[in-house]
Write an enzyme that holds these catalytic residues in place. Structure first.
Site, short mmCIF file in Angstrom:
data_model
loop_
_atom_site.label_atom_id
_atom_site.label_comp_id
_atom_site.label_asym_id
_atom_site.label_seq_id
_atom_site.Cartn_x
_atom_site.Cartn_y
_atom_site.Cartn_z
N ASP A 165 0.83 -1.20 0.00
CA ASP A 165 0.00 0.00 0.00
C ASP A 165 0.87 1.25 0.00
O ASP A 165 1.89 1.32 0.70
CB ASP A 165 -0.89 -0.02 1.25
N GLU A 177 1.78 -0.67 -5.13
CA GLU A 177 0.72 0.30 -5.41
C GLU A 177 1.38 1.67 -5.45
O GLU A 177 1.41 2.40 -4.47
CB GLU A 177 -0.39 0.27 -4.35
#
Length: 578
Positions: free
Chosen positions: A219, A290
């Site tokens: 993330d 990401e």
């Protein structure tokens, strides 16, 4: 965009081998656990629920599953505020439930990736609680970005950074110090210059690798390292909208975060260290970043041989329903990724963006709104679904890896008329509703058309309300129905595997013998022995009389002369002629 010109016939990406590491050509399915399947009956999806539905994913034909966070968390941001990285939140089950899920998935031939959230923790994490109890300048606060304020009395934030969720990126404590949070105030950013932070996350990786996971989705992969001194910045930060495009030859689409809080060179040493950790385990474990980074040449730095194995291609997601933009992004992506020996990782939807079945039904099918409310323009549902199916076949025809977001195999749109009283996304509240937020793409899945809650939960309870019209999308309403979205996905994934398209090559086609001349609204390429034609325009395209159809996003018809025609908003896979 670089050009609207139709490409000449040219090899863009050379074929690879079908025996390479699994992640180079895998199709990976994102499970958002709270909205996938609920076994407990409380209306919130859980790990036993996921396990009970893994047969659906094996039957669909994907290679791996990525689980969004299920860690212990106060759920201020749907689990992306982690309080304990080594435990399962009781909302989702137990570690034993996770182990059972992993065992079942591996038994079905599915690999499992889990989310890693390293940019920030929850404010309930033990480290942050220790920091709150400690004094300014203490070792406990050194793990985060604590700073004195500006101004004579320190009442102004340390810099002018804004939160991605809206409002200032700083919160002041009663003792006068401020702490940084690029997201919600309950998600304080870690200071990755601190050696304890780096050591802790390497240990977290090992904890889950020892349990048998096959990889990690990272993330905010581009956000851990901040520019020295945390300088002011005049730009606007948005994870969903991105930044303004830059005129660069290697393609930008406004899908990258800019500023001193993102894409700093120091982040790459973190990935090199993590790569060394994964290399200690067998089975080709993988990291997918990401990273909302552009131009694409900057993104390619994250997938160099000694860093992450994959990085989401958000420029492809951002290209929208636009043939010239798609061709430009695809070619640029292969150029920069091939230069570092990395695969390109395609994606159209995830838990942070409006589903592509809804985006492509808007009057501007290249738009990327931050959620859709009942007072906003409502997408054309049928047009959006037709284009979404065509876009997916284009994506699955491309060499490389691809990610699917749960429910897209059913053709799910966003819930675009969700009442504000049900919204939970912190972005909605921090912007006073100016950003509608991501709840619309996170609504629980419909499994059974005739059951309460469409079969999501044994009690019929769902943590977000489902539109009544979603009965038509339910798994049991589509399974075995020729031409349904579910069966179209299943057929495409079978053909993709049988033809080894994921490890194939890409050659642009300017024309095809026996077919109408391709115009600028047709995306046409050859991958091994398959020709992929996507008609993004509004005119019919007559195909060769002897065309052998391997798959199509809708059933094709013939014209008065008996020739197959490719209508608007449709993709077809043909057997290439020798």
């Amino acid at each position: 965009m670089t050009t609207d010109a139709l490409p000449t016939t040219a090899l863009v990406h050379a074929p690879g081998t079908s025996d390479a590491a699994w992640w180079r050509d895998a199709v990976i399915y994102q499970v958002y656990p709270r909205s996938f399947a609920d076994a407990s009956g409380d209306g919130i999806g859980d790990l036993p629920g996921v396990t009970s539905r893994l047969d659906h994913l094996a039957d669909l034909g994907v290679d791996a599953v990525w689980l969004s966070p299920f860690y212990r968390s106060p759920q201020a941001d749907a689990g992306y505020d982690v309080a304990d990285y080594r435990d399962v939140d009781p909302l989702f089950g137990t570690l034993a439930d996770f182990d059972a899920l992993l065992t079942r998935a591996h038994g079905l031939g599915l690999r499992v990736m889990v989310d890693l959230v390293p940019n920030h923790t929850s404010d309930e994490h033990v480290w942050f609680q220790q920091a709150l109890a400690a004094a300014p300048g203490s070792p406990e606060r050194a793990r985060y970005h604590f700073r004195p304020g500006r101004g004579a009395d320190g009442s102004e934030p340390p810099n002018n950074w804004q939160s991605i969720f809206g409002g200032p990126a700083w919160t002041r404590l009663p003792d006068g110090e401020w702490y940084l949070h690029l997201f919600d105030s309950r998600q304080p950013d870690l200071d990755w210059d601190h050696p304890e932070v780096r050591a802790e996350f390497e240990d977290v990786l090992r904890f889950w690798l020892d349990r048998g996971v096959d990889g990690f989705r990272v993330d905010v992969a581009h956000g851990m390292v901040k520019a020295p001194g945390l300088p002011d910045w005049a730009g606007h930060v948005s994870m969903i909208e991105g930044a303004e495009p830059v005129d660069r030859a290697d393609e930008v689409t406004g899908s990258g975060n800019q500023g001193p809080m993102f894409d700093q060179d120091g982040v790459h040493e973190i990935y090199r260290a993590w790569n060394r950790v994964l290399a200690q385990y067998d089975g080709d474990r993988a990291l997918v970043a990401e990273a909302w980074v552009e131009p694409l040449s900057r993104l390619a730095r994250y997938v160099r041989a000694d860093e992450a194995q994959q990085a989401f291609n958000f420029a492809f997601l951002a290209a929208g329903w636009d043939a010239a933009a798609i061709r430009s992004v695809v070619e640029a992506s292969y150029t920069v990724n091939d230069a570092v020996g990395a695969p390109t990782t395609w994606v159209l939807s995830n838990h942070d963006v409006v589903r592509h079945a809804s985006r492509f039904g808007l009057s501007d099918p290249t738009a990327r709104p931050n959620g859709i409310a009942r007072t906003d323009e409502q997408p054309d549902v049928e047009l959006g679904l037709r284009r979404a199916r065509a876009a997916t076949l284009l994506m699955l025809g491309l060499p490389g890896s691809a990610y699917l977001y749960q429910g897209e195999e059913l053709g799910l749109p966003d819930h675009t008329s969700l009442e504000d009283e049900y919204r939970q996304d912190p972005a909605f509240f921090r912007t006073g509703g100016l950003e509608r937020g991501r709840d619309g793409c996170r609504v629980p899945l419909p499994w059974s058309a005739g059951e309460p809650g469409h079969g999501f939960s044994p009690t019929g309870v769902t943590w977000l309300p489902q539109p009544a019209a979603w009965a038509r999308y339910a798994v049991d309403a589509q399974r075995g129905i020729p031409g349904s979205t579910l069966e179209t996905y299943r057929a495409a994934l079978r053909t993709r595997r049988a033809e080894a398209l994921g490890s194939g090559g890409l050659e642009w086609l300017a024309e095809l013998d026996g077919a109408d001349a391709f115009g600028p609204d047709v995306v046409a390429f050859r991958n091994r022995d398959v020709v992929v034609l996507g008609n993004l325009g509004d005119r019919l395209l007559v195909l060769p009389a002897d065309a052998a159809v391997l798959g199509a996003s809708v059933e094709l018809e013939r014209d008065a002369a008996g020739a197959l025609v490719l209508p608007a908003d449709t993709t077809v896979w043909l057997r290439a002629q020798a």
